[in-house]
Each structure stands twice: as C-alpha cells, then as structure tokens.
Design an enzyme around this catalytic site. Sequence first.
Site, PDB file in Angstrom:
ATOM      1  N   ARG A  74      -8.165  -6.574   2.239  1.00 17.13           N
ATOM      2  CA  ARG A  74      -7.563  -6.821   0.927  1.00 17.13           C
ATOM      3  C   ARG A  74      -6.677  -8.056   1.023  1.00 17.13           C
ATOM      4  O   ARG A  74      -5.692  -8.055   1.750  1.00 17.13           O
ATOM      5  CB  ARG A  74      -6.747  -5.609   0.481  1.00 17.13           C
ATOM      6  CG  ARG A  74      -6.020  -5.856  -0.820  1.00 17.13           C
ATOM      7  CD  ARG A  74      -5.335  -4.610  -1.378  1.00 17.13           C
ATOM      8  NE  ARG A  74      -4.572  -5.015  -2.543  1.00 17.13           N
ATOM      9  CZ  ARG A  74      -3.239  -5.004  -2.615  1.00 17.13           C
ATOM     10  NH1 ARG A  74      -2.507  -4.566  -1.609  1.00 17.13           N
ATOM     11  NH2 ARG A  74      -2.627  -5.436  -3.699  1.00 17.13           N
ATOM     12  N   HIS A 118      -0.720 -11.519  -6.768  1.00 15.66           N
ATOM     13  CA  HIS A 118       0.249 -10.919  -5.847  1.00 15.66           C
ATOM     14  C   HIS A 118       1.438 -11.878  -5.760  1.00 15.66           C
ATOM     15  O   HIS A 118       1.771 -12.369  -4.693  1.00 15.66           O
ATOM     16  CB  HIS A 118      -0.397 -10.652  -4.489  1.00 15.66           C
ATOM     17  CG  HIS A 118       0.358  -9.706  -3.606  1.00 15.66           C
ATOM     18  ND1 HIS A 118      -0.239  -8.653  -2.953  1.00 15.66           N
ATOM     19  CD2 HIS A 118       1.662  -9.656  -3.243  1.00 15.66           C
ATOM     20  CE1 HIS A 118       0.656  -8.008  -2.224  1.00 15.66           C
ATOM     21  NE2 HIS A 118       1.824  -8.601  -2.371  1.00 15.66           N
ATOM     22  N   GLU A 163       1.516  -4.366  -7.978  1.00 18.76           N
ATOM     23  CA  GLU A 163       2.893  -3.903  -8.196  1.00 18.76           C
ATOM     24  C   GLU A 163       3.595  -4.628  -9.359  1.00 18.76           C
ATOM     25  O   GLU A 163       4.560  -5.366  -9.130  1.00 18.76           O
ATOM     26  CB  GLU A 163       3.713  -4.058  -6.908  1.00 18.76           C
ATOM     27  CG  GLU A 163       3.106  -3.362  -5.701  1.00 18.76           C
ATOM     28  CD  GLU A 163       3.957  -3.523  -4.443  1.00 18.76           C
ATOM     29  OE1 GLU A 163       5.034  -4.130  -4.502  1.00 18.76           O
ATOM     30  OE2 GLU A 163       3.526  -3.017  -3.389  1.00 18.76           O
ATOM     31  N   ASN A 289       0.376   1.561  -3.690  1.00 19.29           N
ATOM     32  CA  ASN A 289       1.115   1.049  -2.532  1.00 19.29           C
ATOM     33  C   ASN A 289       2.276   1.997  -2.302  1.00 19.29           C
ATOM     34  O   ASN A 289       3.080   2.226  -3.206  1.00 19.29           O
ATOM     35  CB  ASN A 289       1.659  -0.364  -2.800  1.00 19.29           C
ATOM     36  CG  ASN A 289       0.541  -1.397  -2.834  1.00 19.29           C
ATOM     37  OD1 ASN A 289      -0.617  -1.082  -2.562  1.00 19.29           O
ATOM     38  ND2 ASN A 289       0.886  -2.623  -3.164  1.00 19.29           N
ATOM     39  N   TYR A 291       5.505   3.342   0.081  1.00 19.59           N
ATOM     40  CA  TYR A 291       6.446   3.029   1.165  1.00 19.59           C
ATOM     41  C   TYR A 291       7.626   3.991   1.284  1.00 19.59           C
ATOM     42  O   TYR A 291       8.155   4.183   2.372  1.00 19.59           O
ATOM     43  CB  TYR A 291       7.019   1.617   0.978  1.00 19.59           C
ATOM     44  CG  TYR A 291       5.996   0.544   1.235  1.00 19.59           C
ATOM     45  CD1 TYR A 291       5.740   0.086   2.529  1.00 19.59           C
ATOM     46  CD2 TYR A 291       5.253   0.010   0.194  1.00 19.59           C
ATOM     47  CE1 TYR A 291       4.784  -0.888   2.771  1.00 19.59           C
ATOM     48  CE2 TYR A 291       4.291  -0.963   0.418  1.00 19.59           C
ATOM     49  CZ  TYR A 291       4.058  -1.410   1.713  1.00 19.59           C
ATOM     50  OH  TYR A 291       3.106  -2.365   1.940  1.00 19.59           O
ATOM     51  N   GLU A 348      -1.837  -0.230   0.114  1.00 21.92           N
ATOM     52  CA  GLU A 348      -0.844  -0.678   1.106  1.00 21.92           C
ATOM     53  C   GLU A 348      -0.061   0.530   1.596  1.00 21.92           C
ATOM     54  O   GLU A 348       0.358   1.368   0.797  1.00 21.92           O
ATOM     55  CB  GLU A 348       0.197  -1.632   0.496  1.00 21.92           C
ATOM     56  CG  GLU A 348      -0.256  -3.025   0.233  1.00 21.92           C
ATOM     57  CD  GLU A 348       0.874  -3.889  -0.350  1.00 21.92           C
ATOM     58  OE1 GLU A 348       2.066  -3.591  -0.109  1.00 21.92           O
ATOM     59  OE2 GLU A 348       0.544  -4.841  -1.071  1.00 21.92           O
TER      60      GLU A 348
END
Length: 442
Positions: A74, A118, A163, A289, A291, A348
Amino acid sequence: MNFPKDFVWGVAASSYQIEGAAREDGRGECTWTRFSHTPGKVKDGDTGDVACDHYHRYPEDIALMRDLGVHSYRFSVSWPRILPTGRGMVNEAGLDFYSRVVDALLAEGIQPAATLYHWDFPQALEDQGGWTNPDSVKWFVDYADVVTRALGDRVKFWVDFNEPWCSSMLGYLFGQHAPGVQDAVKAYRAAHHLMLAHGAVVPVIRQNSPGAQVGITLNPVPQLPATSSPEDIRLAWQADGFANRWFFDPVFKGSYPMDMVKLLGETLDGLDLDAVQSAAVPTDFLGINYYMRWLIEAIPGRPGEWGSTLPEGAELTAMGWEVYPQGLTDMLVRVHRETSVPAIYVTECGAAYPEAAAPVNGIYEDPKRVAFLKGYLNGAALAIQQGVPLKGFYVWSLLDNFEWAHGYEKRFGIVHVDFATQKRTLKRSALYFKDVIRNGAA
Ligand code: IFM
C-alpha cells in the site's frame, strides 16, 4: 491464531514519508514541504526532502518486500508530483514514476494498493484555501481522474482518502500537521469537503479502473470513559462523535450525527450539511488504520470539557500510545456491526519504538515491536472469529520514515533505515512478519 488462506498480508507507506526527491522531475511544492521548512513545525527541523529516497531506491525496497513474501504494497500517490500546481498541466515524469513502481510490484507478484491522498496537498491550491475551498472537491476528482486513467489498468485496489480526520482536524483545527491552521470553522469545512470528495470520486475510479476494489481508509479510535461517572460516559460519547462518528456517519449513513451538529452549532454555519448524503456511496471495502484508544475524562473545573488519560501502568509505544490489542478486536466488531461494508482491511497498524543501538549479526532486535505485532494480529484474528469480514492486514510501516511533526525520531519500520547512508537493515519484526505470512498464522 490462524488466518484464512486468501488473507492479504501487506506493508504500507506513503509518498511524502518515504519518497524524497521533493524538487525532482517537475514535482510541485506540497503543504508538507512548506510546513516542514517553517521553523518550529517539525522536530529537529526535519523535512521530507530526502526521506528514504524511495523515489530512486524503489527497486531495492520492492526486492525487500519480495523477500519478506508480502502479497500487497500500500503506497500513496503524491498529488503535486502528478499536477505540480494541483490542477491543469500533468507532469508525465511523475506519472511515469508510479507506473514503474506498479510494474515492478506486479513483476514480483505483489499487488499494488494505491492511496490517492495521504496528505501531500499541492501548496498552490492551499494558497486558494485548500480543503476549505468548495472547489477542492472538483480539484481532487480531476487529479484522481488523471491518476486512475494512467494506472487503473494495473492497480486494482484503490483507497481514495487516508484518515480524513487527520487531514481536517490535525491540519486545520490543532495545526499540528500541514497546513498548520488552528480554526474550528475551517476544520469542519475541510472535513465536509473531504467527505463530498469521497462521494464524488468513487464512481470516477470505478469508471477508470474496471473491476477494481474501491474504498476509503478511516482511523477510528475507541473513546472509552475513564470512570463510570455519568459525566465521563457522556463526554466519551461526545469524543466518539468528534473522532469517529463525524466521518463514519457520512460515509455509511449519508448524514452527520445530530448530537454533534447541535453541539457544534454556529461552527457549521454556511455548510450545506444535507449535501453529505452523497458521501454514502457504496464501496467495496473499508480500510481501518488502528493505533490506540483514548480514555476520556472530564476536566475538573472546566464543565463540558474533556481530556484523554491512560490507565495506570499502561504499556506505551514511543508515541505515548497505549498497547491495547483488544481495542482493535472491539473496533473491528463495532464497525462490522454498524456498517454494511462487505470487506474490511486493516490498512495500517504498527508501532514506533526507540532505535536499537546497533544491529547484532546483521539484524536490529526489536522485541517490543514483535510483541506488539503478535498482539494486534491476534486481535485481528479474534475479530475474524467473531464474524468480521477482515480480508487483510498491512503493517505500518515497511521502512523507518518521516513521521510528520515528529520528523525522523519516531521509527515505525520493520526495516531500519540509516538516514545518513540510506542503508536498509532488517529488524527482527520483519523476520517475524515473514514467518506470519509463510505460516498464515500469528
Ligand atoms: O505515519 C502515520 C501515517 O502517515 C498515517 N497513519 C498513522 C501513522 C503513524 O502515526
């Protein structure tokens, strides 16, 4: 934990964070070039001018991916490399670079997964208001049209936005990211136009890339009350509105969450909120994504305001983010329950840890990252067991890279980069991931 046989194992990266060659072959200035060259904006004055020099070293990086056995890579396309002033004249050298990358990936049997945006926004368009300008929707669609016409015959997995919370809120509300604006009205305008652009671009991608899977990547963060007090519970729901529902509701319901609309009041003045209906365009997948989670608590003496805290004794990454793999399972289950999206990819997930002093026998030991990945992969497998249509997992990131406002200090790579020499050296986590891919099990 075993994964389905057809599970997609990938690594992820983004243009500004790795490419470098910021002024080469006709690339235009992006907001991150301007921002990172502004004193005080990025740790140690770091910039993405050279980064991992991936623009020149992509064959070596693709060979690394091949050796690890990854199925998919990606990457993102830099808008000002394609359209140096954001619109109009196309820079063929920029298109040619991505075409070569795609061909090199396919030659190794690695599926390209391309992200169109991005965060490296053309500075020339930022000078006209950037995402706060309603014309940004058309600017983006025109840019996406150029890229997907050129690559759509070979790229069959497209993410339009990465995002959008970060693009709008970090960029225009908190000012920690380019363009460094701190203005709530502008932030919500930017978020609105990003949502409209999502709705507008999906059919264009489909037309230019027949048979491709098309989706968006969001970065949901669980917002849990720090205590069982009614105020913390109420504020955690508000935080969820800010971080999650403000983007999930447009994409999946075509509307904004009413509680947030009321709360934001005149911040939203002048926006045609009903227009966000068009963002609920059917997609083939949702990228997540993942985290961290936030624990939300009321701020004493400041009624209605909240902050985020950490559980006592929490294990943290170098970013100060809590290691809490169950959060990934819970979020995947929630997203599956609340949306009708047929497939989900973790586009991600990964962690920054301090750099080990030196390699031992040619390998950088990073036991914490290995444990992190194991934990989150197990979290992903648990979600699959609970019926979540999770189809793939992309580790962030292949290489240590430019971590935005943190510069090069925060290292997310499973491959170490010596930024003085550009030498790549495997970390133990890369070998761990190679085993996971080979065995289909974490
Ligand atoms: O490096 C970033 C990436 O660009 C977007 N997702 C989060 C990563 C780690 O902060």
